[in-house]
Design an enzyme around this catalytic site. Sequence first.
Site, PDB file in Angstrom:
ATOM      1  N   ARG A  59       0.868  -1.207   0.000  1.00 14.91           N
ATOM      2  CA  ARG A  59       0.000   0.000   0.000  1.00 14.91           C
ATOM      3  C   ARG A  59       0.893   1.241   0.000  1.00 14.91           C
ATOM      4  O   ARG A  59       1.299   1.756   1.051  1.00 14.91           O
ATOM      5  CB  ARG A  59      -0.903   0.010   1.230  1.00 14.91           C
ATOM      6  CG  ARG A  59      -1.747   1.282   1.375  1.00 14.91           C
ATOM      7  CD  ARG A  59      -2.819   1.395   0.357  1.00 14.91           C
ATOM      8  NE  ARG A  59      -3.753   0.273   0.440  1.00 14.91           N
ATOM      9  CZ  ARG A  59      -4.651   0.006  -0.488  1.00 14.91           C
ATOM     10  NH1 ARG A  59      -4.710   0.748  -1.575  1.00 14.91           N
ATOM     11  NH2 ARG A  59      -5.440  -1.025  -0.370  1.00 14.91           N
ATOM     12  N   GLN A  77      -8.547 -10.109 -10.224  1.00 17.84           N
ATOM     13  CA  GLN A  77      -7.835  -9.288  -9.241  1.00 17.84           C
ATOM     14  C   GLN A  77      -7.818  -7.838  -9.710  1.00 17.84           C
ATOM     15  O   GLN A  77      -7.352  -7.564 -10.820  1.00 17.84           O
ATOM     16  CB  GLN A  77      -6.397  -9.824  -9.137  1.00 17.84           C
ATOM     17  CG  GLN A  77      -5.590  -9.280  -7.984  1.00 17.84           C
ATOM     18  CD  GLN A  77      -4.243 -10.001  -7.895  1.00 17.84           C
ATOM     19  OE1 GLN A  77      -4.189 -11.194  -8.137  1.00 17.84           O
ATOM     20  NE2 GLN A  77      -3.202  -9.286  -7.592  1.00 17.84           N
ATOM     21  N   HIS A 151       0.668   3.400 -10.392  1.00 19.20           N
ATOM     22  CA  HIS A 151      -0.286   3.906  -9.406  1.00 19.20           C
ATOM     23  C   HIS A 151       0.433   4.655  -8.265  1.00 19.20           C
ATOM     24  O   HIS A 151       0.313   4.262  -7.093  1.00 19.20           O
ATOM     25  CB  HIS A 151      -1.038   2.666  -8.858  1.00 19.20           C
ATOM     26  CG  HIS A 151      -2.283   2.920  -8.090  1.00 19.20           C
ATOM     27  ND1 HIS A 151      -2.341   3.667  -6.943  1.00 19.20           N
ATOM     28  CD2 HIS A 151      -3.547   2.484  -8.293  1.00 19.20           C
ATOM     29  CE1 HIS A 151      -3.566   3.679  -6.471  1.00 19.20           C
ATOM     30  NE2 HIS A 151      -4.315   2.981  -7.267  1.00 19.20           N
ATOM     31  N   ASP A 196     -11.829  10.451  -6.942  1.00 17.31           N
ATOM     32  CA  ASP A 196     -11.421   9.216  -7.633  1.00 17.31           C
ATOM     33  C   ASP A 196     -11.791   9.378  -9.102  1.00 17.31           C
ATOM     34  O   ASP A 196     -12.916   9.081  -9.508  1.00 17.31           O
ATOM     35  CB  ASP A 196     -12.139   8.005  -7.022  1.00 17.31           C
ATOM     36  CG  ASP A 196     -11.527   6.693  -7.488  1.00 17.31           C
ATOM     37  OD1 ASP A 196     -11.891   5.622  -6.953  1.00 17.31           O
ATOM     38  OD2 ASP A 196     -10.676   6.726  -8.410  1.00 17.31           O
ATOM     39  N   GLU A 257      -1.746   8.994 -11.057  1.00 18.18           N
ATOM     40  CA  GLU A 257      -1.324   7.741 -11.701  1.00 18.18           C
ATOM     41  C   GLU A 257      -1.328   7.888 -13.222  1.00 18.18           C
ATOM     42  O   GLU A 257      -2.385   8.146 -13.811  1.00 18.18           O
ATOM     43  CB  GLU A 257      -2.281   6.628 -11.293  1.00 18.18           C
ATOM     44  CG  GLU A 257      -2.561   6.590  -9.795  1.00 18.18           C
ATOM     45  CD  GLU A 257      -3.851   5.873  -9.456  1.00 18.18           C
ATOM     46  OE1 GLU A 257      -4.242   4.965 -10.232  1.00 18.18           O
ATOM     47  OE2 GLU A 257      -4.476   6.217  -8.445  1.00 18.18           O
TER      48      GLU A 257
HETATM   49  O1  TA6 Z   1      -6.588   4.266  -8.710  1.00 18.73           O
HETATM   50  C1  TA6 Z   1      -7.742   4.502  -7.948  1.00 18.73           C
HETATM   51  C2  TA6 Z   1      -8.353   3.185  -7.529  1.00 18.73           C
HETATM   52  O2  TA6 Z   1      -8.856   2.480  -8.619  1.00 18.73           O
HETATM   53  C3  TA6 Z   1      -9.433   3.492  -6.486  1.00 18.73           C
HETATM   54  O3  TA6 Z   1     -10.703   3.332  -7.019  1.00 18.73           O
HETATM   55  C4  TA6 Z   1      -9.094   2.511  -5.359  1.00 18.73           C
HETATM   56  O4  TA6 Z   1      -9.715   1.273  -5.602  1.00 18.73           O
HETATM   57  C5  TA6 Z   1      -7.568   2.446  -5.499  1.00 18.73           C
HETATM   58  O5  TA6 Z   1      -7.368   2.345  -6.892  1.00 18.73           O
HETATM   59  C6  TA6 Z   1      -6.897   1.418  -4.648  1.00 18.73           C
HETATM   60  O6  TA6 Z   1      -7.009   0.152  -5.179  1.00 18.73           O
HETATM   61  P1  TA6 Z   1      -6.341  -1.051  -4.337  1.00 18.73           P
HETATM   62  O7  TA6 Z   1      -6.680  -2.284  -5.087  1.00 18.73           O
HETATM   63  O8  TA6 Z   1      -4.840  -0.785  -4.311  1.00 18.73           O
HETATM   64  O9  TA6 Z   1      -6.921  -0.960  -2.939  1.00 18.73           O
END
Ligand code: TA6
Length: 284
Positions: A59, A77, A151, A196, A257
């Site tokens: 994370r 996934q 990301h 978002d 991102e």
């Molecule tokens: O990039 C934004 C996003 O798609 C949000 O909608 C949220 O789901 C985030 O990614 C985090 O995703 P994750 O799978 O890392 O918890």
Amino acid sequence: TTHDALVGTLPGVRLENDTHVCEITRFGAHVASWRVKRTSDELLFRSKLAKLDGTKAIRGGVPVCFPQFSDMGPCAQSHGFARTSVWAVEALSATEVTMVLRRGDEAGDGDAFGGDYEARFTATLDGDALRTALRVTNAGKSCFEFTSALHTYFRVSDCAKTKVRGLRGTTYLDNLRARASAKDDEDAVEFSGEVDRIYTDAPSVLTIDDEALGRRFRVAKTSTFPDAVVWNPALTDKTRGMSDFGDEEYREMVCVEVAGVKDKITVEPGETWEASQTISYSAI
Ligand code: TA6
């Protein structure tokens, strides 16, 4: 070698130049840390609760989303299998590493994707900048398509005093409104609540102004990452439900991102797609 690094229990490599250190785990080819040598100041956000044992994508840092962004592809996934697969180090110097992931080596969903791919992730320390690039080669006999994103979690001192600029006039799909399309006519994206958004055909240079700290990040992306996602979860039930994200940690991060999401990326047999971002920063 001197470049070995361990992030939690995750083996990886450490890149180093005169001013910065960067650590990339083989798990996910994941930039887990990019910090100022002199002060150990971390430039990227990583949750204090991030799993660093391979049980879940890290994370923070720069998760590699491949072969899909979010749920926009065939994988079960979210964000695809790349960030939870173990990549192999293919090339390494003091300031650059290339890691590779091939069909058959991935963790799950390879059959759902089906492509006979070779994915290569390269991280390069270049002075005060960090370049991260993704290349996908079609080693098979039939064309395949995917979506992708790097990301990146930028560390900020207060998201409420952080402004993302460069997106004025750009259309975005709002994930908070079932991906309804809207036009951004604001001078900056600000964070007073959950944001978002998938900006499509975004400009090649975006800036992230951490006004409280007086630091400006600059993200320069290639045209092969045409889109850009801006995300801050704020404090919602969604955030509370994230076991690897503290309830108040949203204040210390903003995700910007670089992505190829709206239009699928297509790779013909024998061809290679490449896209990259170069992140730098300066005082404001
Ligand atoms: O990039 C934004 C996003 O798609 C949000 O909608 C949220 O789901 C985030 O990614 C985090 O995703 P994750 O799978 O890392 O918890």
